[in-house]
Structures are given as structure tokens and as C-alpha cells.
Write a protein that holds these residues in place. Structure first.
Motif, PDB file in Angstrom:
ATOM      1  N   MET A 253      74.176  65.642  75.419  1.00 40.00           N
ATOM      2  CA  MET A 253      75.134  65.612  74.419  1.00 40.00           C
ATOM      3  C   MET A 253      76.439  65.910  74.917  1.00 40.00           C
ATOM      4  O   MET A 253      76.639  66.813  75.739  1.00 40.00           O
ATOM      5  CB  MET A 253      74.829  66.808  73.356  1.00 40.00           C
TER       6      MET A 253
ATOM      7  N   LEU B 109      79.005  72.512  73.878  1.00 43.43           N
ATOM      8  CA  LEU B 109      79.666  71.419  73.283  1.00 43.43           C
ATOM      9  C   LEU B 109      81.213  72.276  72.985  1.00 43.43           C
ATOM     10  O   LEU B 109      81.301  73.354  72.737  1.00 43.43           O
ATOM     11  CB  LEU B 109      79.301  70.729  72.254  1.00 43.43           C
TER      12      LEU B 109
ATOM     13  N   GLY C 163      84.733  69.396  67.714  1.00 38.60           N
ATOM     14  CA  GLY C 163      85.479  68.076  67.427  1.00 38.60           C
ATOM     15  C   GLY C 163      86.762  68.508  66.756  1.00 38.60           C
ATOM     16  O   GLY C 163      87.103  69.250  66.088  1.00 38.60           O
TER      17      GLY C 163
ATOM     18  N   PRO D 204      80.619  72.265  66.429  1.00 38.94           N
ATOM     19  CA  PRO D 204      79.447  71.382  66.755  1.00 38.94           C
ATOM     20  C   PRO D 204      78.273  72.064  66.170  1.00 38.94           C
ATOM     21  O   PRO D 204      78.147  73.383  66.082  1.00 38.94           O
ATOM     22  CB  PRO D 204      79.421  71.365  68.225  1.00 38.94           C
TER      23      PRO D 204
ATOM     24  N   ARG E  30      72.586  70.868  68.007  1.00 37.20           N
ATOM     25  CA  ARG E  30      72.905  69.805  69.270  1.00 37.20           C
ATOM     26  C   ARG E  30      73.199  70.592  70.706  1.00 37.20           C
ATOM     27  O   ARG E  30      72.993  70.199  71.613  1.00 37.20           O
ATOM     28  CB  ARG E  30      74.181  69.175  68.703  1.00 37.20           C
TER      29      ARG E  30
ATOM     30  N   PRO F 289      76.386  60.066  66.599  1.00 37.36           N
ATOM     31  CA  PRO F 289      76.232  60.684  68.043  1.00 37.36           C
ATOM     32  C   PRO F 289      75.291  59.868  68.924  1.00 37.36           C
ATOM     33  O   PRO F 289      75.262  59.932  70.099  1.00 37.36           O
ATOM     34  CB  PRO F 289      75.866  62.042  67.770  1.00 37.36           C
TER      35      PRO F 289
ATOM     36  N   ASN G 122      81.346  65.273  74.481  1.00 36.71           N
ATOM     37  CA  ASN G 122      82.238  65.150  73.376  1.00 36.71           C
ATOM     38  C   ASN G 122      82.978  64.131  73.769  1.00 36.71           C
ATOM     39  O   ASN G 122      84.251  64.001  73.569  1.00 36.71           O
ATOM     40  CB  ASN G 122      83.416  66.346  73.496  1.00 36.71           C
TER      41      ASN G 122
ATOM     42  N   ILE H 198      81.242  64.320  69.072  1.00 29.62           N
ATOM     43  CA  ILE H 198      79.966  64.425  69.600  1.00 29.62           C
ATOM     44  C   ILE H 198      79.243  63.022  69.851  1.00 29.62           C
ATOM     45  O   ILE H 198      79.098  62.392  69.051  1.00 29.62           O
ATOM     46  CB  ILE H 198      79.252  65.488  68.954  1.00 29.62           C
TER      47      ILE H 198
END
Length: 293
Positions: free
Chosen positions: A127, A71, A74, A45, A49, A168, A129, A106
């Protein structure tokens, strides 16, 4: 007076991810080859972010701001297989099919936090996932050649791309500001796969080259005309991209460019309509001339 405050900093958890990959190719016959690949891929990520508004305090920050979070990676699971067959040295067909599952993209979501200062639940943009989706398709390509004069290729792609968010911030920029007529509450983010804004279902493309060398068919009038002439053409036909029709309530937005949020209301589910096909053809013609000896 002097006001003292303390801030409890919590270390973000350590993240790690394995990305195994397997690729195999082998000849089936002397003219046919087969390939297969399977992999798990991880996307780190963006640090911005995770650290977004890390020095901002809710006491003076607008709740429309988006806050970062620790986060996770991904993750995508990809599978592809293909066959390449040579009918002759001048005619080759290649067919491949693929599937891609995205399981932890995200996405910005609206999350409620208990604010002890005011004694109630307050929503913030955070933010996460929580986006997921799928892309699958088939590619077909034919390469042809005729002597030294002609060479060309023709390809066709069929593809489907669906997700709970095209980017996102799609939820924050669209239905997060809409009120459900059923629950009389904020419309929740999509939990079913919808077409993404870059879902182009059909693409047909090709190239063609026709060149006549010097002294081609010497002695004939058409040879004199076509020698040192070259034709180079490319073309691309593609189906339209999805968008969401808007209710024309005077805000000036009724079509593509969907980030309506507070500025409009959707007349249909997200990305339920499509723009027209696009057609592109380029042609270049060259003619060589000899000057002097």
C-alpha cells in the motif's frame, strides 16, 4: 534442535496534517448572493490498510498478497464558488462551479524488495500514497413556483472525474498482470489522468408537483374532476459510466466489471468506453375522497 530468530521492529513515523478552510458569502444585490470556499482536507488512512498482513512473513505468504505500510494522510484541495439569483419570489436560479485535486490517494503498488534469504529482488504488493486525480464540474439549478398549485425544480450537472486509479486496487486488478509489447515487461501503473469508473459527465434531474385543493374552481366540471387531485413527478437522465472493453478470448468477460488481471486482456486503454444513458421517470397520482359528513 531449537531455532532462534530475531525480528527488528521499526516504529512508524508520526503523521500530522493541517486542514485550513475558508468560506465567504455576501450579497451582491438584494436579489443576488455570491459564495466562495477554499479548503485543504485530509483523510486518515484506514488502519486495516496500514496493518494489513503485519503478522505475515514473506517466507510463507503468497507474493500476490497485499501488505500494509505506514501510510500518510490522503489530501484533497477543494475550491468552489457559486451565485444565487432570485428573478422573483417564485423563480430562483443557482449556479456553482467546483474543482477538487486529490494529491495523495491510497493505492496498492508492486514494489521490489531485496530478499537476503534467496539473494534476489522479489516483488510484493504494498500500500502506498501514489494515486492522484482531479474532479471538476458545474451545477445549475432552477426552482420555480406558480401560486399554490405548482412547484418544481430542474437541475443539470456537468462533471469530469479523472485519476490514476478508480480505487486503491484498480492497478492490481487490471493492468498489473499485462505485459507491455514495447518493453516486454509488466505494464506500469498509470501516471496520466484517466476517467474513473464513477465519472458521470452529464446528469439532468427534476421534480414537479401539481396539486389542486378542495373546491378548486367550484361550479365548473373540470373543477369537480381535478379538486383534491395531486400529481408528483421526478425524473433523472444520466450519461453512462466508463468501462474497459475486453478481448473475447473465451474467459467469459467482455465488458463492465473490469477486474480482469489474470482473467483477460484489455482491448483498449482503461475506462475508454461508456455504458448507455440511463433514464428514470417516476409519477405518483393521488385523489382525495370525502366520506360521510
Amino acid at each position: 534442535s531449537l531455532a532462534l530468530s530475531t525480528c527488528n521492529m521499526v516504529a512508524a513515523p508520526t503523521r500530522s496534517r493541517l486542514s485550513p478552510s475558508l468560506r465567504v458569502s455576501f450579497p451582491v444585490t438584494d436579489k443576488t448572493g455570491f459564495r466562495l470556499s477554499y479548503s485543504h482536507q485530509a483523510q486518515q488512512p484506514d488502519f486495516n490498510r496500514m496493518a494489513q498482513r503485519s503478522n505475515g512473513d514473506a517466507s510463507y505468504t503468497n507474493t500476490n498478497a497485499t501488505y500494509g505500510a505506514p501510510l500518510n494522510y490522503g489530501r484533497s484541495i477543494l475550491f468552489e464558488f457559486g451565485v444565487r439569483h432570485a428573478f422573483s419570489d417564485d423563480l430562483v436560479l443557482d449556479v456553482s462551479a467546483y474543482n477538487k485535486d486529490k494529491v495523495s490517494d491510497i493505492a496498492a503498488r508492486i514494489v521490489g524488495f531485496n530478499d537476503v534469504a534467496v539473494g534476489r529482488l522479489i516483488n510484493y504488493n504494498v500500500m502506498t500514497n501514489e494515486d492522484f486525480g482531479n474532479s471538476r464540474g458545474v451545477d445549475i439549478k432552477l426552482d420555480a413556483r406558480s401560486g399554490s398549485l405548482f412547484a418544481g425544480s430542474l437541475s443539470y450537472t456537468f462533471q469530469r472525474a479523472a485519476s490514476t486509479g478508480s480505487d486503491p486496487f484498480e492497478y492490481l486488478g487490471t493492468t498489473s498482470r499485462q505485459i507491455s509489447t514495447v518493453t516486454q515487461d509488466r505494464t506500469p501503473p498509470a501516471q496520466a489522468l484517466l476517467p474513473t469508473r464513477d465519472d458521470r459527465s452529464h446528469t439532468i434531474a427534476g421534480t414537479a408537483t401539481l396539486t389542486f385543493p378542495h373546491a378548486w374552481r367550484s361550479g365548473n366540471w373540470y373543477g369537480s374532476v381535478l379538486q383534491d387531485v395531486g400529481f408528483f413527478a421526478t425524473f433523472r437522465l444520466a450519461s453512462g459510466l466508463p468501462y474497459t472493453k475486453m478481448i473475447n478470448d473465451g474467459n467469459g468477460q467482455t465488458g463492465p466489471g473490469n477486474a480482469f488481471a489474470l482473467g483477460g486482456f484489455a482491448a483498449e486503454p482503461l475506462n475508454a468506453s461508456r455504458t448507455p444513458w440511463i433514464k428514470n421517470v417516476d409519477l405518483r397520482v393521488t385523489r382525495g375522497f370525502r366520506l360521510g359528513g
